[in-house]
Design an enzyme around this catalytic site. Structure first.
Site, PDB file in Angstrom:
ATOM      1  N   GLU A  44       0.806  -1.192  -0.040  1.00  0.00           N
ATOM      2  CA  GLU A  44       0.096  -0.188   0.003  1.00  0.00           C
ATOM      3  C   GLU A  44       1.018   1.262  -0.178  1.00  0.00           C
ATOM      4  OE1 GLU A  44      -2.492  -0.023   3.665  1.00  0.00           O
ATOM      5  OE2 GLU A  44      -3.755   1.702   3.035  1.00  0.00           O
ATOM      6  N   LYS A 110      -8.883   2.143  -2.790  1.00  0.00           N
ATOM      7  CA  LYS A 110      -9.499   1.744  -1.512  1.00  0.00           C
ATOM      8  C   LYS A 110     -10.869   2.245  -0.954  1.00  0.00           C
ATOM      9  CE  LYS A 110      -7.409   1.151   3.282  1.00  0.00           C
ATOM     10  NZ  LYS A 110      -6.108   1.576   3.881  1.00  0.00           N
ATOM     11  N   CYS A 146      -5.536  -3.382   1.917  1.00  0.00           N
ATOM     12  CA  CYS A 146      -5.616  -3.397   3.350  1.00  0.00           C
ATOM     13  C   CYS A 146      -7.304  -3.414   3.866  1.00  0.00           C
ATOM     14  CB  CYS A 146      -4.824  -2.152   3.673  1.00  0.00           C
ATOM     15  SG  CYS A 146      -4.430  -2.501   5.595  1.00  0.00           S
TER      16      CYS A 146
END
Lengths: 575, 575
Positions: A44, A110, A146
């Site tokens: 990330e 994300k 994530c």
């Protein structure tokens, strides 16, 4: 049988070092290509480092991130790469670029932004809203970031309903002791929830208070751990995914196949052009089974966190005050393991209250570690201060004011060495001290990095024993482990004059600080109410000291620092 | 003509002091009742103080908030009150309780949660989803919290479409210089947008880095400011709202009357039972027109922020090192205005490099302010340090290491006084210094509260002139204002040896620190590139010092501290 060779490149990015980060990523691409990888994933925000914090508010920083991805895209001939970057469009997103055979093929943003603990992602990012699957050979591959898979439902569910065989999940997930268990349980659950492979890649390296441990891994659709990287070191984990396994799992199982509203249909399906098959793709060796050991991992976290803080901030050498006690001994050992004995200077600063044993222990430690040892007496400056203060202090009994003068003389001497020689000063306070305020601001708290600030005293003992066990011959003298802890700021002083035994203190602190328990709950757990109230009050009343403390490595679920944000000014007294 | 008498009670809550906060609120209720008020509003999270930060993670804290509201509800006979509290239900909300005639009539939950700058509300709260209007006499009254009206649309629009005459907006809005202009413009815009009255109540008081300025006010449906409280003091602002004016404004104007999807219909309408009309309700005097003066308000913010930090943390006295320079002179003046001359001790700590002028100026200042002045020479301790360090420093030329020893001797002396006598040490560094790292960690940076840490040096001069102007006779010697700034740590040292003139430095710092401008942009604004790069580098490289700095009052749009969260470890060099 169709296979997808995946590479998980856990790299050590540095915040703001676009040049260096791109270099690491390109090296990873080359290694992946040489290994015949179809798709390789990097962590990330790999191009800018994590967490960039308010640097994200600078347009130039974000632009540099996009340029970095463009440079990386040009290096992806013959494979697919997933790389985390800050994506500025109409807003700012925490994104993963999908790069394929020399071009930028797509971007995932994300959707779930953590904004608790050490995370502030809502401060910076807008959540993404769409998913894509990429066809690579026979496999449909989804990309996520994530937190996207830390809760059920959401983008992972959509991707699986749309036919994903594999979901790549890129992370910057900070370490704490035992966190690998949570991760493995989570990844196993998500993989079986959706009948998919999950390829999890994590950052490694230290960044201020945080250390990222890596531990990249692949889970299969039955929840089985198929391969796992080591921790705290860069690595390229390779694994061949058997694509049909996820199809079989989905066809056979209880898995959802999309709701009547057809969420799956909104997922975009992107066919990536086939690239030339790798000339030679040798079979991968059987993956090694890793053992996890909490003490070993915490120690490794301290070493990596210290090494990266020192080096990424442009230092090569450190200085540590050695009292002969266990805290400074452990810190010196960590420093030696992080930087090499030649880069560590120990300083003994005896006073009228220092015992012979302490001096001998400090000297023995320095010998055992093979570090330089300086000795600077504090008496002349200590005496000068007392004399200057005598007229003002006349008629007052000596108390903590005089004790603190000694600690501050030591802090001043160490900082003078730091300033003169460019050595970073490591402070040696542990979490139990920092929690209760049993430390001197500008004295023993002085320094640039607080190696064990998140390590409770009982764990300091455990880590010291672990380190001595590892070395073969113990480097930390046994006497250091045996004698009762003392600050040695007045005759015959013991920590237990001011604090309960650490075996009692540490569990109370864990409940109060790490678990947000109220006084009542802690008393119910079997501790004396007067004591619990006193400890709670000590913790609250020393917040002002912690606010001026150096950063240090987070190794528990709740560290002081940005993990625990409490007001200094507070009248709350009930935990 | 129908009137609604509204009271806006700007109180000084303390975080966690439920007892004391309830007492202030009950006193406000009694005053409001005596004034014949129909509805009285208290600030955001008034029962627990703002911002409570991670204390909100403690269930006991939140429970105490609910109990506080229940106690307050019982005291609302004969009127309606709006009180901010943390509302735990299935989740946690930032809420406003509507209390009426002794009972809890309803709750509004904040919908827009700020998570930028100093705010972390997404960390704690879930946004609310519904609105209610309360009928009080002839008026329909909506209730909202702070950020709810900082953006167009949303709950305020729904309330106005549902027929609100007045929207009460409760706030905990931190001060910065000139922020009242933004607020007034915003409130005027929202009021005219929706043809409503807006009754805005704000907290006052200091809480760690923040100071809340009050400035509660009422705007009419034509965007006119109808009444305004003073700043930085508790107040109950009274105003009679002419209910029909908002109806007329809506009937006449361009205002939206609800979309075709009928959002307005989902707003709940709650009729509050009539209470006995106040026995005697005398007419209110014409509201006073307030003048705003930026220097005066910043100075008042420093005074209140300092007073509240000192007192709310249980101190009564402070100690300040007086160098004879302008920074320490201003801090001493603020301290005297905050706490009284009898609670301030000045300490002169001359060295071999202190000029006669500086000593005379420090003495004149102490006389002018009427404070106690101690004199503690630093030479004996300074000399002792140099002697102990001599063997290690042999062959090295004196540099910043030796300069810092002097600053740290001073810090140690001041902290010894603080520890011995329980005086809070005020630090005297300004924002220009703190930005560039032109200060000594554990030396002049030592202390519990950094009064002027957010005040750029050029503004330090302006505030000093303002304070001297106010006093009639200047309390700060003219010589302090005239001489060139110097740290006096080596012979003939001047700030301009290391820094550009403050008239050049401060605008660069404002662009770099407060406005997130890149190096290129600042150069384009007309500054020398080499200089701008050097300053940018100084700012970045001294982040580690700021992380260990004491808290101080935020007075600019972007202060150091939780307002600006940048990594220490960073390779970013382009601003």
């Amino acid at each position: 049988m169709s296979r997808l060779r995946i590479g998980l490149a856990q790299i050590n990015s540095t915040v703001g070092d676009f040049e260096g980060n791109v270099e690491r990523i390109v090296t990873g691409l080359e290694r992946a290509r040489a290994a015949g990888v179809d798709i390789v994933a990097f962590p990330e925000l790999a191009v800018c480092g994590y967490p960039p914090e308010d640097l994200l508010l600078k347009p130039g920083f974000v632009t540099a991130g996009r340029r970095a991805v463009e440079r990386i895209a040009a290096e992806t001939a013959g494979l697919t790469a997933v790389v985390g970057f800050p994506d500025r469009d109409a807003d700012l997103f925490n994104a993963a670029a999908v790069l394929h055979d020399g071009r930028w093929a797509g971007t995932y943003r994300k959707q779930r932004l953590p904004n608790y603990g050490v995370f502030d992602e809502v401060r910076y990012f807008k959540p993404g809203r769409s998913e894509s699957l990429y066809r690579i050979g026979e496999a449909w591959v989804g990309v996520s970031v994530c937190e996207d898979l830390w809760l059920p439902g959401g983008p992972i569910r959509k991707m699986s309903e749309a036919g994903a065989d594999v979901v790549v999940n890129i992370n910057a997930s900070p370490f704490h002791a035992g966190k690998w268990r949570e991760r493995h349980q989570l990844l196993a659950t998500r993989a079986t929830d959706h009948g998919i492979f999950i390829a999890y890649v994590n950052l490694i390296g230290g960044q201020d208070e945080l250390v990222f441990d890596g531990g990249s891994c692949v889970f299969g659709p039955e929840g089985d751990l198929l391969a796992e990287s080591g921790s705290f070191a860069e690595d390229l984990l390779l694994h061949d995914i058997e694509v049909d396994a996820s199809f079989r799992a989905r066809m056979r199982g209880l898995r959802p196949r999309g709701s009547s509203r057809g969420t799956a249909r909104v997922v975009e399906h992107i066919e990536l052009e086939a690239v030339a098959a790798p000339a030679s793709r040798s079979a991968l060796p059987e993956p090694l089974k890793r053992e996890h050991d909490d003490a070993e991992e915490v120690y490794a976290a301290l070493v990596l966190g210290t090494r990266d803080y020192v080096r990424k901030n442009g230092f090569t050498r450190v200085v540590v005050g050695l009292s002969g006690g266990i805290d400074s001994s452990l810190v010196a050992a960590v420093a030696v393991d992080a930087l090499g004995a030649g880069n560590v200077t120990g300083v003994m600063m005896p006073s009228r209250f220092s015992s012979e044993g302490s001096r001998a222990d400090a000297a023995a430690l320095a010998r055992g570690l093979g570090i330089e040892l300086l000795s600077l007496p504090i008496e002349p400056a200590h005496a000068a201060f007392l004399e200057v203060l005598a007229p003002v202090f006349a008629g007052r009994v000596p108390d903590v004011a005089e004790e603190n003068v000694q600690a501050r003389v030591r802090g001043t001497l160490l900082m003078a060495l730091s300033n003169k020689f460019g050595w970073l000063l490591l402070t040696t306070g542990n979490k139990s001290e920092l929690a209760t305020g049993y430390s001197t601001l500008y004295g023993d708290m002085a320094g640039g990095f607080a190696v064990i600030k998140d390590v409770p005293k009982t764990l300091v003992f455990e880590l010291t024993r672990w380190r001595n066990g590892r070395a073969g011959a113990p480097v930390i003298p046994d006497t250091v482990l045996c004698k009762p802890p003392s600050a040695e700021l007045r005759p015959d002083q013991k920590d237990t004059d001011s604090l309960p035994p650490y075996e009692v203190l540490d569990p109370i602190l864990q409940m109060y600080v790490e678990e947000d328990r109220g006084i009542d709950e802690i008393v119910e757990a079997g501790f004396d109410e007067t004591l619990v109230r006193r400890i709670g009050r000590m913790v609250d009343a020393s917040e002002y000291k912690r606010r001026q403390a150096a950063p240090g490595v987070k190794i528990t679920p709740r560290a002081f620092g940005k993990d625990r944000r409490v007001p200094i000014t507070s009248a709350w007294r009930n935990g």
